[in-house]
Design an enzyme around this catalytic site. Structure first.
Site, PDB file in Angstrom:
ATOM      1  N   GLU A 255       0.546  -1.365  -0.338  1.00 52.09           N
ATOM      2  CA  GLU A 255       0.486  -0.174  -0.183  1.00 52.09           C
ATOM      3  C   GLU A 255       0.963   0.797  -0.387  1.00 52.09           C
ATOM      4  O   GLU A 255       1.935   1.701   0.551  1.00 52.09           O
ATOM      5  CB  GLU A 255      -0.905  -0.132   1.065  1.00 52.09           C
ATOM      6  N   HIS A 274      -7.699   1.989   2.343  1.00 53.58           N
ATOM      7  CA  HIS A 274      -8.116   1.253   3.238  1.00 53.58           C
ATOM      8  C   HIS A 274      -8.613   2.592   4.197  1.00 53.58           C
ATOM      9  O   HIS A 274      -7.993   3.523   5.286  1.00 53.58           O
ATOM     10  CB  HIS A 274      -6.422   1.299   3.501  1.00 53.58           C
TER      11      HIS A 274
END
Length: 311
Positions: A255, A274
């Protein structure tokens, strides 16, 4: 007070909001925000989200680390922490946000919204007769605080909900299972699978090619826990082949998700960055303050994490 300070670190959370919320709950707490930590020897407590390598090594008197979130897998793998007490956050605001995201993702599939979105882009009136919710089987993997809240909310809406967890759980309206056989049954029987399992060495790539193949053709996957729970290469293949019809993914092995990652090119994948659940300082600060009070008295903090289990 000097010698009894908390250090705060997060690249995504509002540090000043957390400082205000913590001081409102515990007025004598000296809250210091990285990089302005003062004398490192004063630091007894840390409230952090993914601090950089070596962050904790500066604090010789650290007693308690509270993770700014429910998943603590990143803390378990560090080499800069002396033995301390670990705790994770759990507050009604976090549970409500996670449940709202899961309800959105599941209901989007239950009501065939992706098909209508594609029809809209084609300028086509595309009728699909709605299915009653009780016919739609949803499997929730992971029945901790967040998973249990999501499963309970889905059951209350009328979905047929299966759950799977390491230890037996009893949740109204949810058929709960455990063990490898239980996992395989939940995967095989679910139209939509929601992943809320904590990431540990035992759950890394919990859903690989073999597990995804157990899901019915045309099933959907929602992952809101950790990206590494799913073998992304196997997931891409299952989505390309049509074995899995859709996926909603809020978490990824890397990420931010790299621009060249094949998941970006699949039109049957919804990607969010997220954001399924965040901590709300005004609510979560109560738990942090209570954990600090307990540690001061030589007691375990709230929501203590067992490093051997990873949750």
């Amino acid at each position: 007070m000097s010698g009894d300070a908390l250090v705060f670190y997060s690249s995504v959370d509002n540090a000043q909001a957390w400082r205000s919320a913590l001081i409102a709950e515990l007025p004598d707490l000296d809250v210091r925000i990285e990089p302005d930590v003062g004398n490192p020897a004063d630091i007894r407590y840390a409230l952090c989200w993914t601090p950089p390598a070596g962050f904790f090594a500066r604090f010789p008197n650290l007693q308690l680390v509270v993770n700014l979130g429910a998943g603590v897998d990143s803390l378990m793998q560090r080499d800069d922490l002396v033995p301390v007490k670990f705790a994770r956050l759990n507050d009604p605001g976090m549970e409500a946000m996670m449940a709202s995201y899961v309800i959105f993702a599941v209901t989007r599939y239950a009501r065939d919204i992706p098909a209508f979105e594609r029809a809209t882009r084609r300028g086509e009136w595309h009728y699909i007769h709605p299915r009653p919710l009780f016919e739609i089987k949803v499997g929730v993997l992971g029945l901790g605080e967040l998973g249990a809240a999501a499963a309970k909310a889905l059951a209350a809406m009328g979905y047929a909900v299966w759950g799977w967890s390491r230890s037996p759980k009893e949740i109204p309206g949810v058929t709960a299972r455990t063990g490898r056989e239980g996992l395989e049954r939940v995967l095989a029987e679910s139209d939509i699978v929601v992943c809320l399992v904590p990431l540990t060495p035992q759950t890394h790539h919990l859903l690989g090619a073999a597990e995804l193949a157990l899901m019915p053709r045309g099933a959907k996957l929602v992952n809101v826990s950790r990206g590494a729970l799913v073998d992304e290469a196997a997931l891409v293949e299952a989505l390309r082949s049509g074995h899995l019809a859709e996926a909603t993914l809020d978490v990824f092995e890397t990420e931010p998700l790299p621009k060249e990652h094949p998941l970006w090119s699949l039109d049957n994948v919804l990607i969010t960055p997220h954001v399924a659940s965040i901590t709300v300082p005004e609510l979560a600060a109560r738990d942090v303050a209570e954990s600090i009070r307990r540690v001061r008295q030589g007691l375990p903090p709230l929501h203590e994490v067992d490093p051997r289990r990873g949750y």
